[in-house]
Design a protein around this motif. Structure first.
Motif, short mmCIF file in Angstrom:
data_model
loop_
_atom_site.label_atom_id
_atom_site.label_comp_id
_atom_site.label_asym_id
_atom_site.label_seq_id
_atom_site.Cartn_x
_atom_site.Cartn_y
_atom_site.Cartn_z
N ALA A 23 0.44 -0.98 -0.15
CA ALA A 23 0.44 0.08 -0.37
C ALA A 23 0.78 1.25 0.20
N THR A 24 1.88 1.15 0.63
CA THR A 24 3.04 2.31 0.85
C THR A 24 3.36 2.49 -0.76
N HIS A 25 3.35 1.90 -1.87
CA HIS A 25 4.11 1.66 -3.06
C HIS A 25 3.09 1.68 -4.98
N ARG A 26 1.52 2.91 -3.87
CA ARG A 26 0.73 2.64 -5.41
C ARG A 26 1.16 3.35 -6.61
N ARG A 27 0.99 3.19 -7.48
CA ARG A 27 1.26 4.27 -8.44
C ARG A 27 2.58 4.56 -8.60
N ARG A 28 3.01 4.02 -8.44
CA ARG A 28 4.65 4.24 -9.05
C ARG A 28 4.71 2.92 -10.15
#
Length: 413
Positions: free
Chosen positions: A90-95
């Motif tokens: 969840a800390t690395h969404r849309r990357r």
């Protein structure tokens, strides 16, 4: 290999399995998972096809694929990448982490010569942009067996039913399953080891129900069908109120199948039969006295993507003769894009690139949805997803792409 976000994407190493699996469990809600399930997943994992995304020493993404073979209309069993274990922290969404993993998995499937990829979507909105179409559905039902009766066919009394420990008859039940694989599009020819998944029975996931039970149908000493299920006792103000939960049922002939359904409807002290993930054309629907009291519900199940359009469309047969040119759009895997001429009939097919004028225009997502015969091109056209460029081509192709048996992806992965 790096991703757009600067994270490193690399093949999973066996010593990294535990943190990789723990990340996956957390991404899917963090529920308690059994040691039995972890061990089984590790034994089935194809490490050379599994990916881990790292941000420094933090694991932030997982994905992988199984080397499956799937039945397609006509009965051929086609190599298929079973995409699985997909998660992003969840800390690395849309990357770009998910896009990079899906890109790598598709490149790998293409390199291995797999014409198809398939998956179960935890969130259906995610996978359309990667070219996956909802190709199979499944049936869920909750039947009031105290008020619904069965009208069974002739021959139902012929098979002998008996209880058996699930592990003791596993090989015979797998033989029944294997005999059914060519009969229905979407079914998977199970690789060695996958039969163990049917026996997975951690106590902490039973929700108060019994351990897994099995009843087999036999003719002349040979097993011709089986049902795996659980029972859960309940009592209400009116007396017994137990529930049977069906995990799996398969049979080689109508009599054996009906005998197993009749057994499930008649277990003492049980008043409800629950089932999930059944074929949408399952036979019990035509045996029951009142379908409304069965509360049937249909939902999406398996998603299919064509990795090699020519090989995939050549591998299956077609209900009626068809000669059509597709203009295929595919931004994610551009090697599938362009014009393809399909000629086929019930005996075989050929699909090659062509410079001829297109008859139908669609994306690879719609082609995947229609591929197994459970979704019609006419329905997709009504939704604006398929465009007819030659009058008559849509109806011709839509009928040809049909299947006399509903496609069904029988178990998760």
């Amino acid at each position: 290999m790096g991703t757009e976000s600067g994270t490193e994407l690399r093949t999973l190493r066996p010593e990294e399995f535990d943190p990789w699996w723990d990340h996956l469990v957390r991404a899917f809600g963090g529920g308690a998972a059994s040691a039995e399930e972890r061990e089984l997943d590790k034994s089935l994992t194809e490490f050379d096809r599994s990916l881990a995304a790292w941000d420094g020493d933090a694991l932030v993404g997982t994905s992988g694929a199984f080397s499956f073979r799937m039945t397609v209309p006509g009965g051929a069993v086609v190599p298929t990448a079973g995409v699985t274990m997909v998660s992003v922290a969840a800390t690395h969404r849309r990357r770009g982490v998910l896009t990079s993993m899906m890109r790598r998995l598709m490149d790998d499937a293409r390199e291995k010569g797999e014409p198809l990829a398939a998956l179960f979507a935890s969130e259906p909105a995610i996978y359309g942009r990667f070219g996956y179409g909802a190709a199979t559905s499944q049936l869920i039902a909750e039947i009031d067996t105290g008020r619904v009766t069965l009208a069974v066919p002739e021959g139902t009394d012929e098979p002998r039913l008996r209880y058996a420990a699930p592990a003791d008859v596993l090989a015979e039940c797998e033989a029944v399953y294997a005999a059914l694989v060519p009969r229905r599009p979407g079914m998977l020819a199970r690789q060695p080891g996958w039969e163990r998944a049917a026996l997975l029975d951690p106590e902490n996931e039973r929700e108060g129900a019994s351990a897994l039970q099995c009843v087999v149908a036999e003719r002349d000493g040979e097993i011709t069908g089986y049902a795996r299920f659980r029972t859960k006792m309940g009592w209400g103000r009116g007396g017994h109120d137990g529930t049977v939960t069906l995990e799996d049922l398969a049979a080689l002939d109508p009599g054996s199948e009906a005998a197993l359904w009749r057994f499930l409807f008649g277990i003492d002290l049980m008043t409800t039969l629950k089932m999930r993930a059944r074929p949408v054309d399952d036979a019990w629907q035509y045996l029951v006295s009142d379908i409304r009291r069965c509360l049937p519900q249909q939902r999406d199940a398996g998603y299919v993507r064509l990795v090699d359009v020519g090989a995939a469309l050549t591998a299956r047969t077609y209900l009626t003769p068809v000669d059509v040119v597709f203009e295929v759009e595919d931004a994610f895997c551009p090697w599938t894009a362009g014009r393809w001429r399909l000629t086929g009939d019930p005996k075989g097919a050929s699909c090659e690139r062509t410079a001829d004028a297109a008859d139908l225009a669609l994306s690879v997502r719609e082609l995947g949805a229609a591929y197994l015969g459970g979704v019609t091109l006419l329905s997709l056209a009504a939704a604006g997803r398929v465009r007819e460029l030659r009058p008559g081509a849509l109806a011709e192709a839509s009928v040809a792409f049909g299947s006399p048996v509903a496609p069904w992806l029988p178990h998760g992965f």
